[in-house]
Design a protein around this motif. Sequence first.
Motif, PDB file in Angstrom:
ATOM      1  N   LEU A  98       0.726  15.669  -2.664  1.00 21.86           N
ATOM      2  CA  LEU A  98      -0.220  16.127  -1.653  1.00 21.86           C
ATOM      3  C   LEU A  98       0.291  15.719  -0.270  1.00 21.86           C
ATOM      4  N   PRO A  99       0.674  16.698   0.553  1.00 20.43           N
ATOM      5  CA  PRO A  99       1.058  16.390   1.927  1.00 20.43           C
ATOM      6  C   PRO A  99      -0.157  16.430   2.857  1.00 20.43           C
ATOM      7  N   MET A 100      -0.203  15.532   3.800  1.00 20.58           N
ATOM      8  CA  MET A 100      -1.179  15.616   4.880  1.00 20.58           C
ATOM      9  C   MET A 100      -0.494  15.164   6.163  1.00 20.58           C
ATOM     10  N   ASP A 101      -0.150  16.132   6.979  1.00 19.10           N
ATOM     11  CA  ASP A 101       0.593  15.874   8.215  1.00 19.10           C
ATOM     12  C   ASP A 101       1.848  15.056   7.908  1.00 19.10           C
ATOM     13  N   GLU A 102       1.953  13.837   8.437  1.00 24.40           N
ATOM     14  CA  GLU A 102       3.166  13.029   8.247  1.00 24.40           C
ATOM     15  C   GLU A 102       3.207  12.290   6.912  1.00 24.40           C
ATOM     16  N   THR A 103       2.137  12.403   6.137  1.00 29.31           N
ATOM     17  CA  THR A 103       1.968  11.628   4.910  1.00 29.31           C
ATOM     18  C   THR A 103       2.251  12.483   3.674  1.00 29.31           C
ATOM     19  N   LEU A 104       2.854  11.854   2.666  1.00 28.00           N
ATOM     20  CA  LEU A 104       3.041  12.510   1.374  1.00 28.00           C
ATOM     21  C   LEU A 104       2.724  11.502   0.266  1.00 28.00           C
ATOM     22  N   VAL A 105       1.830  11.900  -0.648  1.00 31.61           N
ATOM     23  CA  VAL A 105       1.499  11.040  -1.790  1.00 31.61           C
ATOM     24  C   VAL A 105       1.758  11.792  -3.091  1.00 31.61           C
ATOM     25  N   LEU A 106       1.961  11.008  -4.137  1.00 28.00           N
ATOM     26  CA  LEU A 106       2.093  11.537  -5.490  1.00 28.00           C
ATOM     27  C   LEU A 106       0.987  10.939  -6.343  1.00 28.00           C
ATOM     28  N   ILE A 107       0.253  11.798  -7.032  1.00 26.61           N
ATOM     29  CA  ILE A 107      -0.726  11.377  -8.027  1.00 26.61           C
ATOM     30  C   ILE A 107      -0.302  11.977  -9.355  1.00 26.61           C
ATOM     31  N   LEU A 117      -3.584   1.530 -14.217  1.00 21.20           N
ATOM     32  CA  LEU A 117      -3.409   1.952 -12.835  1.00 21.20           C
ATOM     33  C   LEU A 117      -2.133   1.358 -12.276  1.00 21.20           C
ATOM     34  N   VAL A 118      -1.294   2.216 -11.711  1.00 21.15           N
ATOM     35  CA  VAL A 118      -0.194   1.795 -10.856  1.00 21.15           C
ATOM     36  C   VAL A 118      -0.529   2.315  -9.468  1.00 21.15           C
ATOM     37  N   PHE A 119      -0.654   1.407  -8.504  1.00 16.97           N
ATOM     38  CA  PHE A 119      -1.079   1.776  -7.157  1.00 16.97           C
ATOM     39  C   PHE A 119      -0.055   1.237  -6.173  1.00 16.97           C
ATOM     40  N   ASP A 120       0.829   2.104  -5.723  1.00 16.16           N
ATOM     41  CA  ASP A 120       1.924   1.715  -4.832  1.00 16.16           C
ATOM     42  C   ASP A 120       1.669   2.321  -3.453  1.00 16.16           C
ATOM     43  N   CYS A 121       0.716   1.733  -2.749  1.00 11.39           N
ATOM     44  CA  CYS A 121       0.303   2.234  -1.435  1.00 11.39           C
ATOM     45  C   CYS A 121      -0.066   1.043  -0.556  1.00 11.39           C
ATOM     46  N   GLU A 122       0.273   1.121   0.717  1.00  7.84           N
ATOM     47  CA  GLU A 122      -0.088   0.067   1.657  1.00  7.84           C
ATOM     48  C   GLU A 122      -0.750   0.680   2.883  1.00  7.84           C
ATOM     49  N   PHE A 123      -1.669  -0.099   3.451  1.00  8.05           N
ATOM     50  CA  PHE A 123      -2.398   0.333   4.638  1.00  8.05           C
ATOM     51  C   PHE A 123      -2.251  -0.713   5.737  1.00  8.05           C
ATOM     52  N   LYS A 124      -2.307  -0.264   6.987  1.00  3.03           N
ATOM     53  CA  LYS A 124      -2.174  -1.173   8.128  1.00  3.03           C
ATOM     54  C   LYS A 124      -3.532  -1.620   8.661  1.00  3.03           C
ATOM     55  N   ARG A 125      -4.506  -0.727   8.595  1.00  4.75           N
ATOM     56  CA  ARG A 125      -5.832  -1.047   9.134  1.00  4.75           C
ATOM     57  C   ARG A 125      -6.670  -1.762   8.083  1.00  4.75           C
ATOM     58  N   GLU A 126      -7.596  -2.599   8.537  1.00  7.17           N
ATOM     59  CA  GLU A 126      -8.523  -3.252   7.611  1.00  7.17           C
ATOM     60  C   GLU A 126      -9.679  -2.334   7.246  1.00  7.17           C
ATOM     61  N   ASN A 127     -10.123  -1.518   8.189  1.00  9.97           N
ATOM     62  CA  ASN A 127     -11.299  -0.664   7.979  1.00  9.97           C
ATOM     63  C   ASN A 127     -11.093   0.701   8.603  1.00  9.97           C
ATOM     64  N   LEU A 156       4.541   8.029  -0.762  1.00  9.79           N
ATOM     65  CA  LEU A 156       5.972   8.229  -0.541  1.00  9.79           C
ATOM     66  C   LEU A 156       6.350   7.893   0.894  1.00  9.79           C
ATOM     67  N   TYR A 157       5.515   8.314   1.842  1.00 11.33           N
ATOM     68  CA  TYR A 157       5.671   7.916   3.232  1.00 11.33           C
ATOM     69  C   TYR A 157       4.441   8.348   4.019  1.00 11.33           C
ATOM     70  N   GLY A 158       4.326   7.795   5.210  1.00 13.96           N
ATOM     71  CA  GLY A 158       3.194   8.103   6.069  1.00 13.96           C
ATOM     72  C   GLY A 158       2.901   6.937   6.993  1.00 13.96           C
ATOM     73  N   SER A 159       2.185   7.217   8.087  1.00 12.49           N
ATOM     74  CA  SER A 159       1.890   6.161   9.053  1.00 12.49           C
ATOM     75  C   SER A 159       0.405   6.044   9.367  1.00 12.49           C
ATOM     76  N   ASN A 160      -0.343   7.131   9.238  1.00 14.25           N
ATOM     77  CA  ASN A 160      -1.762   7.137   9.588  1.00 14.25           C
ATOM     78  C   ASN A 160      -2.595   6.824   8.350  1.00 14.25           C
ATOM     79  N   ASP A 161      -3.363   5.728   8.392  1.00 10.86           N
ATOM     80  CA  ASP A 161      -4.098   5.299   7.207  1.00 10.86           C
ATOM     81  C   ASP A 161      -5.178   6.295   6.784  1.00 10.86           C
ATOM     82  N   HIS A 162      -5.798   6.965   7.740  1.00 14.44           N
ATOM     83  CA  HIS A 162      -6.773   8.006   7.386  1.00 14.44           C
ATOM     84  C   HIS A 162      -6.084   9.095   6.570  1.00 14.44           C
ATOM     85  N   HIS A 163      -4.940   9.527   7.022  1.00 12.91           N
ATOM     86  CA  HIS A 163      -4.202  10.567   6.312  1.00 12.91           C
ATOM     87  C   HIS A 163      -3.786  10.105   4.917  1.00 12.91           C
ATOM     88  N   LYS A 164      -3.347   8.855   4.812  1.00 11.75           N
ATOM     89  CA  LYS A 164      -2.917   8.318   3.511  1.00 11.75           C
ATOM     90  C   LYS A 164      -4.067   8.347   2.502  1.00 11.75           C
TER      91      LYS A 164
END
Length: 195
Positions: A98-107, A117-127, A156-164
């Motif tokens: 699933l692409p969303m702008d600069e972000t790409l994830v695989l489910i 569950l394997v969850f390989d994702c990181e976020f920068k914001r707390e909320n 896979l990559y991305g910078s915006n936590d909302h998008h991720k």
Amino acid sequence: MVDRISKIQRKTNETNIMIEINLDGSGKSEINTGIAFLDHMLNLFSFHSKIDINILADGDLEVCDHHTVEDIGIVLGLCLKEALGDKKGINRYGTFYLPMDETLVLISLDISGRPFLVFDCEFKRENIGGFSTEMVEEFFRAFAFNAGVTLHCKLLYGSNDHHKIEALFKGLGRAINEAKERNGFNDIPSTKGLI
């Protein structure tokens, strides 16, 4: 053809959650969790999974969002498991990039009866709004373990936590839609004869 519907209410000292789903819906939803960002994510999940979902949640948000988010994941997972019934004739597997702008994830998931569950994702914001980003993993874990689903989530990559986060929920919806679909056969999709 059997209706694949479920309605479950779960009440604890921390939350009161009612969820109703129809696996063969069109993606309509009516969701009120008390957490606006979570409502948005679950509406997206409903739309992309083509599951009709009604959720009414009353939780101890004055404490924090943890109990509400986790318990919604628990009940939604239980509803999926119940609505799938004996799992005859489903595809079982679903994978979606699933692409969303600069972000790409695989489910990628397997309705296997073996929760993982394997969850390989990181976020920068707390909320984001009133939603704690650490609760994304907790929601996915609660959902997978109560649905009996093996679930892999990879950013896979991305910078915006909302998008991720949005890509994760949309991707989960798309993968679930693929896995729950009936394939025209009336057999258990396993050489074991049981899932």
